[in-house]
Scaffold this motif. Sequence first.
Motif, PDB file in Angstrom:
ATOM      1  N   UNK A 102      -9.449   3.199   0.086  1.00 32.06           N
ATOM      2  CA  UNK A 102      -8.107   3.252  -0.493  1.00 32.06           C
ATOM      3  C   UNK A 102      -7.479   4.622  -0.297  1.00 32.06           C
ATOM      4  N   UNK A 103      -8.301   5.660  -0.186  1.00 34.08           N
ATOM      5  CA  UNK A 103      -7.758   7.002   0.039  1.00 34.08           C
ATOM      6  C   UNK A 103      -7.020   7.081   1.366  1.00 34.08           C
ATOM      7  N   UNK A 104      -7.600   6.492   2.424  1.00 30.51           N
ATOM      8  CA  UNK A 104      -6.925   6.492   3.723  1.00 30.51           C
ATOM      9  C   UNK A 104      -5.752   5.514   3.715  1.00 30.51           C
ATOM     10  N   UNK A 105      -5.968   4.340   3.149  1.00 31.07           N
ATOM     11  CA  UNK A 105      -4.919   3.321   3.166  1.00 31.07           C
ATOM     12  C   UNK A 105      -3.630   3.834   2.532  1.00 31.07           C
ATOM     13  N   UNK A 106      -3.748   4.552   1.437  1.00 33.68           N
ATOM     14  CA  UNK A 106      -2.559   5.028   0.722  1.00 33.68           C
ATOM     15  C   UNK A 106      -1.758   6.035   1.526  1.00 33.68           C
ATOM     16  N   UNK A 107      -2.337   6.595   2.602  1.00 28.37           N
ATOM     17  CA  UNK A 107      -1.608   7.550   3.434  1.00 28.37           C
ATOM     18  C   UNK A 107      -0.866   6.866   4.587  1.00 28.37           C
ATOM     19  N   UNK A 108      -1.089   5.560   4.787  1.00 34.81           N
ATOM     20  CA  UNK A 108      -0.472   4.866   5.923  1.00 34.81           C
ATOM     21  C   UNK A 108       0.986   4.529   5.629  1.00 34.81           C
ATOM     22  N   UNK A 109       1.825   4.493   6.672  1.00 30.64           N
ATOM     23  CA  UNK A 109       3.230   4.122   6.472  1.00 30.64           C
ATOM     24  C   UNK A 109       3.337   2.672   5.982  1.00 30.64           C
ATOM     25  N   UNK A 110       4.399   2.351   5.234  1.00 29.83           N
ATOM     26  CA  UNK A 110       4.556   0.993   4.708  1.00 29.83           C
ATOM     27  C   UNK A 110       4.480  -0.106   5.765  1.00 29.83           C
ATOM     28  N   UNK A 111       5.103   0.094   6.922  1.00 30.20           N
ATOM     29  CA  UNK A 111       5.078  -0.945   7.953  1.00 30.20           C
ATOM     30  C   UNK A 111       3.674  -1.162   8.481  1.00 30.20           C
ATOM     31  N   UNK A 112       2.876  -0.114   8.505  1.00 25.51           N
ATOM     32  CA  UNK A 112       1.481  -0.246   8.928  1.00 25.51           C
ATOM     33  C   UNK A 112       0.662  -0.960   7.866  1.00 25.51           C
ATOM     34  N   UNK A 113       0.888  -0.650   6.608  1.00 27.12           N
ATOM     35  CA  UNK A 113       0.126  -1.257   5.520  1.00 27.12           C
ATOM     36  C   UNK A 113       0.257  -2.782   5.500  1.00 27.12           C
ATOM     37  N   UNK A 114       1.377  -3.301   5.990  1.00 23.41           N
ATOM     38  CA  UNK A 114       1.596  -4.750   5.987  1.00 23.41           C
ATOM     39  C   UNK A 114       0.593  -5.496   6.854  1.00 23.41           C
ATOM     40  N   UNK A 115      -0.036  -4.792   7.789  1.00 16.84           N
ATOM     41  CA  UNK A 115      -0.987  -5.423   8.701  1.00 16.84           C
ATOM     42  C   UNK A 115      -2.403  -5.464   8.122  1.00 16.84           C
ATOM     43  N   UNK A 116      -2.596  -4.880   6.952  1.00 15.88           N
ATOM     44  CA  UNK A 116      -3.930  -4.738   6.368  1.00 15.88           C
ATOM     45  C   UNK A 116      -4.121  -5.699   5.204  1.00 15.88           C
ATOM     46  N   UNK A 117      -5.379  -6.006   4.921  1.00 18.91           N
ATOM     47  CA  UNK A 117      -5.726  -6.890   3.802  1.00 18.91           C
ATOM     48  C   UNK A 117      -6.746  -6.213   2.894  1.00 18.91           C
ATOM     49  N   UNK A 118      -6.772  -6.627   1.650  1.00 22.71           N
ATOM     50  CA  UNK A 118      -7.723  -6.072   0.686  1.00 22.71           C
ATOM     51  C   UNK A 118      -9.045  -6.838   0.754  1.00 22.71           C
ATOM     52  N   UNK A 119     -10.094  -6.239   0.204  1.00 21.92           N
ATOM     53  CA  UNK A 119     -11.421  -6.859   0.217  1.00 21.92           C
ATOM     54  C   UNK A 119     -11.957  -7.188  -1.174  1.00 21.92           C
ATOM     55  N   UNK A 120     -11.199  -6.867  -2.223  1.00 19.05           N
ATOM     56  CA  UNK A 120     -11.705  -7.043  -3.578  1.00 19.05           C
ATOM     57  C   UNK A 120     -12.152  -8.460  -3.885  1.00 19.05           C
ATOM     58  N   UNK A 121     -11.282  -9.435  -3.640  1.00 17.81           N
ATOM     59  CA  UNK A 121     -11.641 -10.828  -3.926  1.00 17.81           C
ATOM     60  C   UNK A 121     -12.792 -11.291  -3.048  1.00 17.81           C
ATOM     61  N   UNK A 122     -12.775 -10.900  -1.805  1.00 15.49           N
ATOM     62  CA  UNK A 122     -13.816 -11.284  -0.847  1.00 15.49           C
ATOM     63  C   UNK A 122     -15.199 -10.856  -1.332  1.00 15.49           C
TER      64      UNK A 122
END
Length: 246
Positions: A102-122
Motif C-alpha cells: 500500500x505504501x507504493x500504491x498510494x504514490x501512483x497517479x490516479x489513472x494508474x491506480x485504476x488498473x490495479x486490484x486489492x488482495x484483501x478479500x482474496x
Amino acid sequence: MASSDKTPGAMPPGDGSVPPGKAMTVGQHILDKGAQMLQTLKPIKKMSQHVCTFAVYSHDMSRQIETHHYVTRLNQDFLQCAVYDSDDSTGRLIGVEYIVSDRIFDTLPPEEQKLWHSHGYEITSGLWVNPRVPEMIQKSELRDLARTYGKFWCTWQVDRGDRVPLGAPALMMSPQGVNMGMIKPELIQKRDEKYNISSDELTRTRIDIGVPESTNPKYADYWMQTGKGFAIDVQRTEMKSRAPFP
C-alpha cells in the motif's frame, strides 16, 4: 488485430494440441539439459513461492480462471509473478502480475491506480493459497499480502480456446465478495479437491487477518465503483523517426 475484448480469428492449423507443434527431439532435450548445467538462470531460481488463486477478466467478469503464480520477492514492497494456467510440468505461461505494498500504491497517479486490484478479500476468503505450505507458516505473509495491490496482464487466453497467445493482453481483476466478483463454487471445489484443502476452513482460520476498512476507495478495484472495466485495442501508429534524446 483483435482487442482483448474480442475473439481473434482462426486458430493455427494442426492436430489440436495446445500449443501446436511437434514433440521435442532427443537433441533438443540434450541441449536443454546441458544449458541447465552451464547457465545460472538466476532470475528463475529467485522464484520462492507458488500461489494458487483465481482471477476474472476486467472486460468480461463472467470469465473466471484458476491461476498459478510463481513469485519472486524483489524487496519488502514489491513482488513479481510469472502466472501459469496450472502447476503441471506442461503449464502454460499466461501472464504476469506485479504486486506492490500500500505504501507504493498510494504514490501512483490516479489513472494508474485504476488498473490495479486489492488482495484483501482474496486472502481472507481463503481463495489465495500456497499449496502444501502449512497455514501457520504463511500466516505472517498473508497479513502483509492483505494490504497489497496487484496489476495482472493476461497474455494468453487459454480459457477461450486460444492455442497460442492471440490478440492484445487482457487486464485481470481479483475476486471480491460482491456480485460479479464472486468466484463460481465449482471452480473453488475443483481447486480445493486437488490440494485437499477447504477454502471455507481457511476463511475461518484467517478471520483475524486485518484488511484496511477501505482499500483505496477512489481508484483500486475500479469496476466496483463504476461498473466499468478495461479492454485494450491495438491501433496502428506512425513510428517515431528520431530518438527522444541526443
